[in-house]
Design a protein around this motif. Structure first.
Motif, PDB file in Angstrom:
ATOM      1  N   LEU A 395     -35.544   3.239   9.532  1.00  0.00           N
ATOM      2  CA  LEU A 395     -35.819   1.956   8.888  1.00  0.00           C
ATOM      3  C   LEU A 395     -34.532   1.176   8.659  1.00  0.00           C
ATOM      4  N   MET A 396     -33.475   1.862   8.221  1.00  0.00           N
ATOM      5  CA  MET A 396     -32.197   1.189   8.019  1.00  0.00           C
ATOM      6  C   MET A 396     -31.634   0.648   9.330  1.00  0.00           C
ATOM      7  N   GLY A 397     -31.766   1.424  10.421  1.00  0.00           N
ATOM      8  CA  GLY A 397     -31.303   0.935  11.714  1.00  0.00           C
ATOM      9  C   GLY A 397     -32.076  -0.294  12.159  1.00  0.00           C
ATOM     10  N   TRP A 398     -33.374  -0.302  11.906  1.00  0.00           N
ATOM     11  CA  TRP A 398     -34.219  -1.448  12.255  1.00  0.00           C
ATOM     12  C   TRP A 398     -33.809  -2.685  11.459  1.00  0.00           C
ATOM     13  N   VAL A 399     -33.574  -2.503  10.147  1.00  0.00           N
ATOM     14  CA  VAL A 399     -33.138  -3.623   9.303  1.00  0.00           C
ATOM     15  C   VAL A 399     -31.776  -4.131   9.752  1.00  0.00           C
ATOM     16  N   SER A 400     -30.876  -3.214  10.083  1.00  0.00           N
ATOM     17  CA  SER A 400     -29.534  -3.611  10.515  1.00  0.00           C
ATOM     18  C   SER A 400     -29.574  -4.439  11.788  1.00  0.00           C
ATOM     19  N   ASP A 401     -30.404  -4.013  12.757  1.00  0.00           N
ATOM     20  CA  ASP A 401     -30.486  -4.748  14.022  1.00  0.00           C
ATOM     21  C   ASP A 401     -31.068  -6.142  13.836  1.00  0.00           C
ATOM     22  N   THR A 406     -25.255  -4.650   6.134  1.00  0.00           N
ATOM     23  CA  THR A 406     -25.140  -4.854   4.685  1.00  0.00           C
ATOM     24  C   THR A 406     -26.510  -4.821   4.024  1.00  0.00           C
ATOM     25  N   HIS A 407     -27.442  -5.624   4.531  1.00  0.00           N
ATOM     26  CA  HIS A 407     -28.774  -5.667   3.934  1.00  0.00           C
ATOM     27  C   HIS A 407     -29.528  -4.353   4.111  1.00  0.00           C
ATOM     28  N   ALA A 408     -29.159  -3.563   5.123  1.00  0.00           N
ATOM     29  CA  ALA A 408     -29.811  -2.268   5.316  1.00  0.00           C
ATOM     30  C   ALA A 408     -29.593  -1.347   4.121  1.00  0.00           C
ATOM     31  N   MET A 409     -28.525  -1.567   3.348  1.00  0.00           N
ATOM     32  CA  MET A 409     -28.246  -0.706   2.200  1.00  0.00           C
ATOM     33  C   MET A 409     -29.217  -0.938   1.041  1.00  0.00           C
ATOM     34  N   LEU A 410     -30.036  -1.958   1.121  1.00  0.00           N
ATOM     35  CA  LEU A 410     -31.071  -2.139   0.101  1.00  0.00           C
ATOM     36  C   LEU A 410     -32.162  -1.079   0.236  1.00  0.00           C
ATOM     37  N   VAL A 411     -32.282  -0.480   1.406  1.00  0.00           N
ATOM     38  CA  VAL A 411     -33.261   0.603   1.589  1.00  0.00           C
ATOM     39  C   VAL A 411     -32.910   1.799   0.710  1.00  0.00           C
TER      40      VAL A 411
END
Length: 434
Positions: A395-401, A406-411
């Motif tokens: 999920l973090m990789g998907w958000v990052s792409d 940076t925003h992936a760290m909200l997961v």
């Protein structure tokens, strides 16, 4: 993540040392080394993510398959591992786990020779299957040795070798895998095809020597474990409060079920946060891959320090309260990393590891507390929750792409919130029980 003498827990109604003296010292030493060995394997994945992203020109979601297949192995093998322990004892589970670990590491050699990403994923899956046997064995054992009221503290002390292994894994990866050579897309496009192919081949083969060396060490431990004497047990009689040991009985334990959920989110947060620390440092602080590895190294130093600090504090503060405090700090720091970014965000990301330190073993100990003969079944469910490392890293990789690293760290910030709510629930259920 990360965990006493190797005893079949069927037999533990009292500490082994009270009756057997120094008979199982060798088993104790091997077990402590296991915590070190699987800590090293887990955190070498964080280096592999950065290495494979470069060597195979992968997206962030593409690199997340390193953790997806790794933690899927944990998920699939946790219950079979518990069954092996129940039927054959801890010694058989440990020898089998070490053998799988060593064979998986050896598979890195043919994978590198062929240069196929999917073969590396297969090797990581085999390693993870072995680690599932090791973790399913050691964690419940430590909660059963001694006074149940100090189980969480005892498990935290036992896991002190785990972050030391993690630190070693990062050092090995930084110095023997990461080359420090980083080409952007433009420079790669201008390279001659032969030079570009040579670059990719060298980056792929950089993983071979460290993993073959690890395989040799691990297989030697498997031989040692096969030769060492372990206690043997009989009936499961380690708890008066549970009349039967049927596996389905664990689903009637609400605290255990909440612990499984909390562990799913905690492991997802920890694995995802460490998996993308190097990427975060590159994007937010302008660091190279080795500089990012240094930031990850500092994170693990703080994680180890937090383990010792947190375990010491448990003599003065209830483990459930400490879990609530540490998870609350983790929420705040991950949220800063996910919103502020830059160097401040990187600092917050690194410091969050200090507060992650006691969460895995404390959730585990609180989850299996009072299970009696259901302890093995309950522990296998909690180990299965490690699948969070696969799902949430993806999920973090998907958000990052689609947004940014940076925003992936909200997961992970949201994941730590789930741990905080589990701590509140566990504290309330403890008060009601008394």
């Amino acid at each position: 993540m990360a965990l006493s003498p190797m005893i079949n827990s069927d037999s533990i109604a009292r500490p082994v040392k009270d009756t057997d003296g120094n008979r199982y010292v060798a088993a104790l030493i091997i077990t402590v080394c296991l915590f070190f060995l699987w800590g090293m394997a887990n955190n070498l994945n964080d280096i592999l993510i950065a290495q494979f992203r470069k060597a195979f020109a992968l997206s962030d979601f593409g690199t997340s398959f390193v953790q997806q297949v790794f933690y899927f192995g944990y998920f699939l093998v946790a219950i079979p591992a518990a069954a092996v322990m129940r039927r054959y004892g801890y010694k058989a589970a440990i020898v089998l786990g070490l053998t799988l670990y060593g064979c998986g590491a050896l598979l890195f050699y043919p994978a590198a020779m062929v240069g196929v990403y999917q073969l590396f994923l297969l090797a990581l899956f085999v390693i993870a299957c072995g680690l599932a046997f090791l973790e399913t064995s050691a964690n419940p054992l430590m909660t059963e040795l001694g006074d149940p009221r100090s189980a969480a503290r005892r498990l935290n002390w036992a896991q002190a070798a785990n972050p030391l292994g993690a630190i070693t894994g990062i050092l090995v990866g930084r110095n023997f895998i990461l080359s420090g050579i980083e080409h952007d897309e433009r420079s790669l496009a201008t390279m001659a095809p032969a030079a570009r192919d040579a670059f990719y081949r060298a980056e792929v083969q950089a993983v071979v020597l460290p993993y073959v060396a690890i395989a040799v060490v691990v297989l030697l431990f498997a031989v040692a474990a096969a030769l060492v004497q372990f206690p043997r047990g009989n009936a499961e009689n380690d708890g008066p409060d549970v009349p039967s040991g049927r596996f389905t009985d664990v689903f009637r334990r609400p605290r255990l079920m909440f612990a499984v959920v909390a562990q799913f989110f905690y492991v997802g947060a920890q694995v995802g946060l460490w998996s993308y620390t190097i990427r975060y440092a590159q994007e937010n602080a302008g660091m190279g891959e080795r500089g990012g590895a240094d930031a990850l190294f500092v994170s693990l130093i703080l994680f180890a320090a937090g383990r010792f600090l947190g375990t010491a504090l448990m003599s003065r503060l209830a483990p459930v309260m400490l879990l609530a405090i540490f998870s609350a700090f983790s929420v705040a720091l991950a949220a800063i990393a996910g919103t502020v970014g830059g160097t401040i965000g990187l600092y917050a990301l690194v410091v969050s590891s200090l507060f992650m330190s006691i969460q895995f073993p404390t959730i585990f100990a609180l989850g299996v507390e009072g299970l009696g003969p259901l302890r093995k079944a309950g522990s296998s469910l909690i180990v299965m929750a490690i699948i969070g490392g696969a799902a949430l890293t993806a999920l973090m990789g998907w958000v990052s792409d689609r947004a940014s690293i940076t925003h992936a760290m909200l997961v992970p910030a949201a994941c730590f919130a789930a741990v905080f709510f589990f701590a509140l629930y566990a504290r309330g259920s403890s008060v009601r029980a008394h």
